[in-house]
Design a protein around this motif. Structure first.
Motif, PDB file in Angstrom:
ATOM      1  N   PHE A 186       0.840  -1.200   0.000  1.00  0.00           N
ATOM      2  CA  PHE A 186       0.000   0.000   0.000  1.00  0.00           C
ATOM      3  C   PHE A 186       0.875   1.249   0.000  1.00  0.00           C
ATOM      4  CE2 PHE A 186      -4.591  -1.044   1.015  1.00  0.00           C
ATOM      5  CZ  PHE A 186      -4.486  -2.358   0.611  1.00  0.00           C
ATOM      6  N   ARG A 194      -6.832  -2.537   3.854  1.00  0.00           N
ATOM      7  CA  ARG A 194      -5.672  -3.389   4.095  1.00  0.00           C
ATOM      8  C   ARG A 194      -6.022  -4.526   5.053  1.00  0.00           C
ATOM      9  NH1 ARG A 194      -2.366  -4.121   7.684  1.00  0.00           N
ATOM     10  NH2 ARG A 194      -2.801  -2.293   8.966  1.00  0.00           N
ATOM     11  N   ASP A 228       3.426  -1.335   4.103  1.00  0.00           N
ATOM     12  CA  ASP A 228       2.604  -0.170   3.820  1.00  0.00           C
ATOM     13  C   ASP A 228       3.287   1.158   4.117  1.00  0.00           C
ATOM     14  OD1 ASP A 228       0.376  -1.033   6.569  1.00  0.00           O
ATOM     15  OD2 ASP A 228       2.510  -0.660   6.494  1.00  0.00           O
TER      16      ASP A 228
END
Ligand code: NCD
Length: 322
Positions: free
Chosen positions: A63, A71, A89
């Motif tokens: 991400f 997520r 992420d």
């Protein structure tokens, strides 16, 4: 509407390599994915045969834009199918360039990761990357720029179907920042393909799309007008982070005109459902009583998200090319 409901290049369930955009799927495939998620919802967790579907496989959540809900939803979906999950992420700086992103994916593949849920701030990067990866990798679009967020649109269609059964009689109102919303974009494509009666886009002119040339879609700057007899009311967040040159609307003024209050919602059908992809800004685009009220299906959307992503992951894993 054969042009939009059947497509020559349909990515069918048994050939789906990546999950990139609603445009790739025919009406039938969309309905099959929705059905699959429904079956998952109605299967007892303990007896779930699905549990082993992702065994020995790893999903990477990559991400490059903040997210909690999406997520976590992908993560739970993979775990509930028996897969492993890696979350990367916070890699914005090291993966700015496409080559770096591709490099990261290839390194992870060398460590036996196969499924990648990708979120990227730039339009179409997810698609570009999907064309460059070798066999054995499935790319899932978890939100790209302002363009597409197909898993969100599908979980929204699942939620609508659970309440309204037949899409063909529905008037769907989408309120707010349509212009910057990848969710709205994917929803509009899905709703057209599923054959709803009417789509009304409601918001200030600056936040509406201007180049829509579709008899199914009407744009409306008055919230009360737009809500008349709507069956489904979808509220969107103002995507502040995507305003570049344009001025942000004054939020107090925005609430006055476009904030969904009980008295405005009364213009929709009495059994209208209210949806929001989250994160919700209570008191800006929607009143808190509506969020928690009887017409809201916002929490159901969140739970449906996991089932929908389980349906997507289990479809892709079956088609992974060796
Ligand atoms: C949406 C997104 O990221 O596009 N949120 C989400 O997926 N839960 C909508 C938004 O950010 O407003």
């Amino acid at each position: 509407r054969s042009d939009i409901t059947t497509m020559a290049n349909d990515t069918a369930m048994n050939t789906m390599q990546h999950f990139l955009q609603i445009e790739d799927f025919s009406r039938d495939t969309l309905l099959q994915l929705i059905d699959k998620a429904n079956t998952i919802i109605h299967t007892d967790q303990k007896q779930q045969q699905q549990r082993g579907i992702l065994a020995g496989k790893t999903l990477v959540n990559l991400f490059l834009e903040p997210s909690t809900r999406t997520r976590v939803s992908f993560e739970l979906a993979a775990r509930r199918l028996g897969g492993e999950v890696i979350n990367l992420d916070n890699q914005q700086s090291s993966m700015r360039k496409n080559e770096d992103l591709l490099d990261t994916i290839l390194s992870l593949q060398a460590m036996d990761c196969q499924l990648f849920a990708l979120r990227h701030p730039k339009n179409s990067t997810v698609t570009t990357v999907s064309k460059q990866v070798p066999k054995g990798i499935a790319i899932i679009n978890a939100g790209d720029g302002t363009r597409a967020h197909p898993s969100q649109a599908l979980l929204d269609m699942l939620t609508i179907q659970q309440h309204k059964q037949d899409f063909s009689n529905l008037t769907v109102a989408i309120i707010g920042d349509i212009k910057h919303s990848r969710v709205a974009n994917s929803q509009i494509t899905a709703l057209r393909r599923l054959g709803v009666k009417e789509i009304r886009l409601i918001g200030p002119e600056t936040l509406l799309l201007t180049d829509l040339n579709d008899p199914l879609i009407t744009t409306e700057t008055s919230l009360v007008q737009g809500l008349q007899d709507a069956d489904v009311v979808i509220v969107l967040r103002i995507q502040q982070e995507r305003f570049q040159t344009e001025a942000l609307p004054d939020l107090k003024e925005y609430y006055q005109h476009y904030g969904l209050t009980q008295s405005k919602l009364a213009h929709a059908k009495p059994d209208a459902i209210v949806m929001h992809p989250g994160p919700v800004n209570r008191g800006i685009e929607i009143d808190t009583e509506i969020c928690d009220g009887p017409q809201s299906v916002i929490r159901q959307q969140i739970s449906n998200g996991v089932a929908m992503r389980m349906a997507i992951l289990s479809t892709l894993v079956k088609n992974l090319l060796q």
